[in-house]
Motif scaffolding. Structure first.
Motif, PDB file in Angstrom:
ATOM      1  N   VAL A  51      28.587  27.624  34.063  1.00  0.00           N
ATOM      2  CA  VAL A  51      29.086  29.195  34.220  1.00  0.00           C
ATOM      3  C   VAL A  51      30.648  28.801  34.150  1.00  0.00           C
ATOM      4  O   VAL A  51      31.105  27.786  35.056  1.00  0.00           O
ATOM      5  CB  VAL A  51      28.587  29.600  35.454  1.00  0.00           C
ATOM      6  CG1 VAL A  51      29.635  30.989  35.205  1.00  0.00           C
ATOM      7  CG2 VAL A  51      27.230  30.023  35.251  1.00  0.00           C
ATOM      8  N   GLY A  52      31.710  28.922  33.414  1.00  0.00           N
ATOM      9  CA  GLY A  52      32.849  28.418  33.758  1.00  0.00           C
ATOM     10  C   GLY A  52      33.797  29.696  32.792  1.00  0.00           C
ATOM     11  O   GLY A  52      32.511  31.418  32.692  1.00  0.00           O
ATOM     12  N   TYR A  53      34.656  30.324  34.126  1.00  0.00           N
ATOM     13  CA  TYR A  53      34.995  32.175  34.044  1.00  0.00           C
ATOM     14  C   TYR A  53      36.629  31.568  34.645  1.00  0.00           C
ATOM     15  O   TYR A  53      37.353  31.044  34.762  1.00  0.00           O
ATOM     16  CB  TYR A  53      34.301  32.488  35.535  1.00  0.00           C
ATOM     17  CG  TYR A  53      35.641  33.938  36.082  1.00  0.00           C
ATOM     18  CD1 TYR A  53      34.868  34.619  35.160  1.00  0.00           C
ATOM     19  CD2 TYR A  53      36.574  33.070  36.956  1.00  0.00           C
ATOM     20  CE1 TYR A  53      35.266  35.837  35.737  1.00  0.00           C
ATOM     21  CE2 TYR A  53      36.761  35.510  36.571  1.00  0.00           C
ATOM     22  CZ  TYR A  53      36.372  36.308  36.124  1.00  0.00           C
ATOM     23  OH  TYR A  53      37.266  37.448  36.199  1.00  0.00           O
ATOM     24  N   LYS A  54      37.321  32.698  33.937  1.00  0.00           N
ATOM     25  CA  LYS A  54      38.279  32.800  34.301  1.00  0.00           C
ATOM     26  C   LYS A  54      38.773  34.671  33.752  1.00  0.00           C
ATOM     27  O   LYS A  54      38.084  35.276  33.312  1.00  0.00           O
ATOM     28  CB  LYS A  54      40.097  32.144  33.466  1.00  0.00           C
ATOM     29  CG  LYS A  54      41.192  32.521  33.507  1.00  0.00           C
ATOM     30  CD  LYS A  54      41.701  31.728  34.632  1.00  0.00           C
ATOM     31  CE  LYS A  54      42.669  32.371  35.496  1.00  0.00           C
ATOM     32  NZ  LYS A  54      43.061  34.096  36.307  1.00  0.00           N
ATOM     33  N   GLY A  55      39.622  35.098  34.687  1.00  0.00           N
ATOM     34  CA  GLY A  55      39.896  36.710  34.768  1.00  0.00           C
ATOM     35  C   GLY A  55      41.521  37.148  35.193  1.00  0.00           C
ATOM     36  O   GLY A  55      42.123  35.691  35.318  1.00  0.00           O
ATOM     37  N   GLY A  56      41.902  38.090  34.781  1.00  0.00           N
ATOM     38  CA  GLY A  56      43.295  38.604  35.081  1.00  0.00           C
ATOM     39  C   GLY A  56      43.280  39.980  35.282  1.00  0.00           C
ATOM     40  O   GLY A  56      42.244  40.640  34.762  1.00  0.00           O
ATOM     41  N   SER A  57      43.972  39.888  36.049  1.00  0.00           N
ATOM     42  CA  SER A  57      44.910  41.572  36.234  1.00  0.00           C
ATOM     43  C   SER A  57      45.638  41.540  36.567  1.00  0.00           C
ATOM     44  O   SER A  57      46.585  41.051  37.357  1.00  0.00           O
ATOM     45  CB  SER A  57      43.434  42.743  38.032  1.00  0.00           C
ATOM     46  OG  SER A  57      43.764  41.502  38.932  1.00  0.00           O
ATOM     47  N   GLU A  58      46.071  43.307  36.872  1.00  0.00           N
ATOM     48  CA  GLU A  58      47.783  43.420  37.882  1.00  0.00           C
ATOM     49  C   GLU A  58      47.577  45.467  37.716  1.00  0.00           C
ATOM     50  O   GLU A  58      46.271  45.346  36.630  1.00  0.00           O
ATOM     51  CB  GLU A  58      48.997  43.580  37.008  1.00  0.00           C
ATOM     52  CG  GLU A  58      49.265  44.082  35.211  1.00  0.00           C
ATOM     53  CD  GLU A  58      50.028  43.638  34.978  1.00  0.00           C
ATOM     54  OE1 GLU A  58      51.282  45.038  35.666  1.00  0.00           O
ATOM     55  OE2 GLU A  58      50.690  42.893  33.690  1.00  0.00           O
ATOM     56  N   PRO A  59      47.861  45.971  38.140  1.00  0.00           N
ATOM     57  CA  PRO A  59      47.840  47.544  38.177  1.00  0.00           C
ATOM     58  C   PRO A  59      46.884  48.311  36.566  1.00  0.00           C
ATOM     59  O   PRO A  59      48.407  47.905  35.628  1.00  0.00           O
ATOM     60  CB  PRO A  59      49.022  48.318  38.961  1.00  0.00           C
ATOM     61  CG  PRO A  59      49.354  47.106  39.838  1.00  0.00           C
ATOM     62  CD  PRO A  59      49.051  45.712  39.170  1.00  0.00           C
ATOM     63  N   GLY A  60      45.984  48.851  36.494  1.00  0.00           N
ATOM     64  CA  GLY A  60      46.033  49.079  35.522  1.00  0.00           C
ATOM     65  C   GLY A  60      45.626  48.098  34.088  1.00  0.00           C
ATOM     66  O   GLY A  60      44.789  48.638  32.870  1.00  0.00           O
ATOM     67  N   VAL A  61      45.671  46.903  34.083  1.00  0.00           N
ATOM     68  CA  VAL A  61      44.896  45.919  33.913  1.00  0.00           C
ATOM     69  C   VAL A  61      43.771  45.081  34.354  1.00  0.00           C
ATOM     70  O   VAL A  61      44.347  44.800  35.938  1.00  0.00           O
ATOM     71  CB  VAL A  61      45.738  44.886  33.168  1.00  0.00           C
ATOM     72  CG1 VAL A  61      45.553  43.874  31.751  1.00  0.00           C
ATOM     73  CG2 VAL A  61      46.701  45.502  32.375  1.00  0.00           C
ATOM     74  N   LEU A  62      42.546  45.056  33.985  1.00  0.00           N
ATOM     75  CA  LEU A  62      41.653  43.808  34.615  1.00  0.00           C
ATOM     76  C   LEU A  62      40.496  43.387  33.170  1.00  0.00           C
ATOM     77  O   LEU A  62      39.912  43.944  31.366  1.00  0.00           O
ATOM     78  CB  LEU A  62      40.318  44.792  35.296  1.00  0.00           C
ATOM     79  CG  LEU A  62      39.213  43.656  35.705  1.00  0.00           C
ATOM     80  CD1 LEU A  62      40.085  43.071  36.862  1.00  0.00           C
ATOM     81  CD2 LEU A  62      38.292  44.952  36.063  1.00  0.00           C
TER      82      LEU A  62
END
Length: 436
Positions: free
Chosen positions: A381-392
Motif C-alpha cells: 500500500v503506497g499513498y499520497k494525498g493533497g488538500s486545501e480549502p475546496g480541494v481534495l
C-alpha cells in the motif's frame, strides 16, 4: 496543502486521549472494576445515540475531548457517518481491555464500525477517547457507492481498478478531467528524483544543504537551521510521509522545474502545460496570501508572464499568520494549483513502476493512510494525498496478494465551499472493502 490530507483515512471519527491520564490512572483502584465495566457499557450505548444526534456531545464527552473536537465539529462528522452508513443501531460488541478502555463495535444500518472507547473515571466516567478504525460494509454495493460519490458537493472524479487494464476499471467517472490535486503533485517530484537515481545521475545518499527560503507548514523543516545537511532520501521521505513543504521546495530547486515538467510529459500527462510554471509550495502560498492584483495577473496570463511574476517572489517576507489566514476560510483561486486528471495519476503510478528506483515505492509506503486491518488485505500500500480549502485528492497504489497492481484515486473540487473531506475519505474506505 493542509495537514488534513495527511491524517489517516480510517480515523474518521476521533481519537482524543485524556488530557490528564495520570489523574485517571491514580483513581483506578477507587472505582471497582465492575463499576467501570458498567460505565463503559452505559457510555458505549450512549455513543449509539450520540452518533444519531439524539443526545448532545456535552452530555457524553469529556471536556478535554470537546476542547480538541468541539461539539459542532463532532456533530458534523457524525452526520457524515450516518449519511454514509445509515443510523447507528446498537452496540455489536464491547470487549474491555482494561477497567476503563474497551474494543468497541457499533452496528450501523450499512456497516459495522470497529474501534475503541475509553472513559475517564475521574470525571463521571465521561468518554475521553473514541476511535473508529474501520467500517466493514453491510449490504453495500458499487451502485450505492457511485451514487454517494455523485451526491458530494462540487465536482468529483474517480477511478478504482487495475493499473494494467486501463479500459476496464471497477468504477470510474470523469477520469480524464483535469482537477487540482494539492500536495499529490509531490509524486511528480518523487518520480523525477527516483528516475534520476535509477539512471545513476543521483544517489539517495547525496546531501543537500537546507536553504534560507522556507515554505510554510505542513512539515517540520521550515524550523530547521540554515545549511542543515539532508540526504535526498530524507527529503523525499519527509515530502511524501508528512507532506513537508520545505523538503518539497528544496527538491524542486535541486532537480529543476524543467526536469519535473519532463516527467509530466514522459509519464503521459494529458495537459502538462496546465502546470507551467511548475509551482513551488512557497510560491503558491505567497500568490494566494499576497496582493490581489498580483494573483489576478498570474491567473489571467500565460507561462511567460507567470514566470516573470515568480521571479523573486519567494524572497518576499510574509508573516506565517497571514498565510494561515488566507487558507483558513473559503476556497481561494483554485486555478492557481497543480493539475492532473485521475487517469494522469494512474499513468504516473505505472511510469514509476517501470522507470523509478524501487526506493520510491518504499517511500510511498511510509504513511499508507489506511488502517492496519485494511492493509492486511494487500501486499503493498503506497499513498499520497493533497488538500486545501475546496480541494481534495486521495491517491493509493495497491498490490493485492495475487500480485495484481491497482490504483484508487479520487479528486474533489468546489470553488465556492470548503467541504468536509471526511465524506470522500469514508467512501474511499468503502471502495477498498469491495471484493475485486
Amino acid at each position: 496543502m493542509s495537514k488534513l490530507c495527511q491524517r489517516i483515512l480510517a480515523t474518521v471519527l476521533l481519537s482524543i486521549a485524556n488530557s490528564n491520564p495520570t489523574a485517571a490512572q491514580s483513581l483506578e483502584h477507587e472505582v471497582a472494576p465492575a463499576e467501570e465495566q458498567s460505565g463503559l457499557q452505559m457510555r458505549a450505548e450512549q455513543v449509539v445515540a450520540l452518533v444519531n444526534g439524539e443526545v448532545e456531545p456535552e452530555e457524553v464527552l469529556s471536556e478535554s475531548f470537546l476542547a480538541a473536537i468541539p461539539a459542532e465539529r463532532f456533530k458534523g462528522i457524525a452526520r457524515q457517518l450516518t449519511t454514509q452508513f445509515g443510523a447507528a443501531v446498537a452496540v455489536e460488541s464491547l470487549d474491555p481491555s482494561t477497567g476503563h478502555r474497551a474494543v468497541l463495535a457499533i452496528r450501523m444500518e450499512r456497516a459495522i464500525a470497529k474501534g475503541a472507547i475509553a472513559i475517564d473515571p475521574s470525571i463521571d466516567q465521561r468518554v475521553s477517547e473514541l476511535l473508529f478504525h474501520t467500517f466493514d460494509p453491510v449490504d453495500d454495493s458499487l451502485a450505492k457507492i457511485e451514487a454517494d460519490l455523485a451526491a458530494l458537493p462540487g465536482k468529483v472524479t474517480w477511478r478504482f481498478g487495475s493499473i494494467d487494464d486501463r479500459l476496464n476499471a471497477i468504477t470510474s467517472s470523469g477520469a480524464d478531467e483535469q482537477m487540482p490535486i494539492g500536495s499529490t503533485f509531490k509524486l511528480y517530484v518523487l518520480a523525477t528524483l527516483a528516475c534520476e537515481v535509477a539512471t545513476g545521475k543521483r544517489s539517495w545518499s547525496d546531501q543537500v544543504a537546507l536553504g534560507p527560503n522556507r515554505s510554510f507548514p505542513s512539515g517540520m523543516l521550515q524550523d530547521w537551521p540554515k545549511d542543515a545537511p539532508l540526504t535526498l532520501h530524507t527529503l523525499a521521505s519527509l515530502m511524501i510521509s508528512i507532506s513537508d513543504n520545505t523538503a518539497t521546495d528544496t527538491l524542486i530547486d535541486e532537480l529543476g522545474r524543467e526536469a519535473i515538467m519532463e516527467t509530466l510529459i514522459a509519464s503521459g500527462h494529458a495537459r502538462p502545460e496546465l502546470n507551467d510554471p511548475f509551482l513551488k509550495t512557497r510560491e503558491m502560498f505567497l500568490l494566494k496570501a499576497g496582493p490581489p492584483g498580483r494573483l489576478t495577473t498570474y491567473q489571467r496570463n500565460g507561462p511567460d508572464v507567470r514566470h516573470q511574476i515568480l521571479n523573486g517572489i519567494e524572497n518576499v517576507a510574509v508573516p506565517p499568520r497571514e498565510v494561515a489566514a488566507a487558507f483558513s476560510g473559503a476556497p481561494v483561486a483554485l486555478d492557481v494549483e497543480w493539475f492532473a486528471s485521475v487517469q494522469d495519476l494512474v499513468n504516473l503510478l505505472d511510469y514509476m513502476r517501470r522507470t523509478a528506483d524501487p526506493q520510491a515505492l518504499e517511500i510511498m509506503a511510509i504513511n499508507p493512510s489506511m488502517p492496519e486491518e485494511r492493509r492486511a488485505d494487500f501486499h503493498f500500500v503506497g499513498y499520497k494525498g493533497g488538500s486545501e480549502p475546496g480541494v481534495l485528492n486521495l491517491t493509493w497504489m495497491l498490490e493485492d496478494k495475487n500480485g495484481q497492481d491497482y490504483a484508487l484515486i479520487l479528486s474533489q473540487r468546489d470553488d465556492d465551499v470548503r467541504f468536509d473531506p471526511s465524506a470522500l475519505e469514508l467512501i474511499a474506505q468503502r471502495l477498498l472493502s469491495l471484493e475485486h
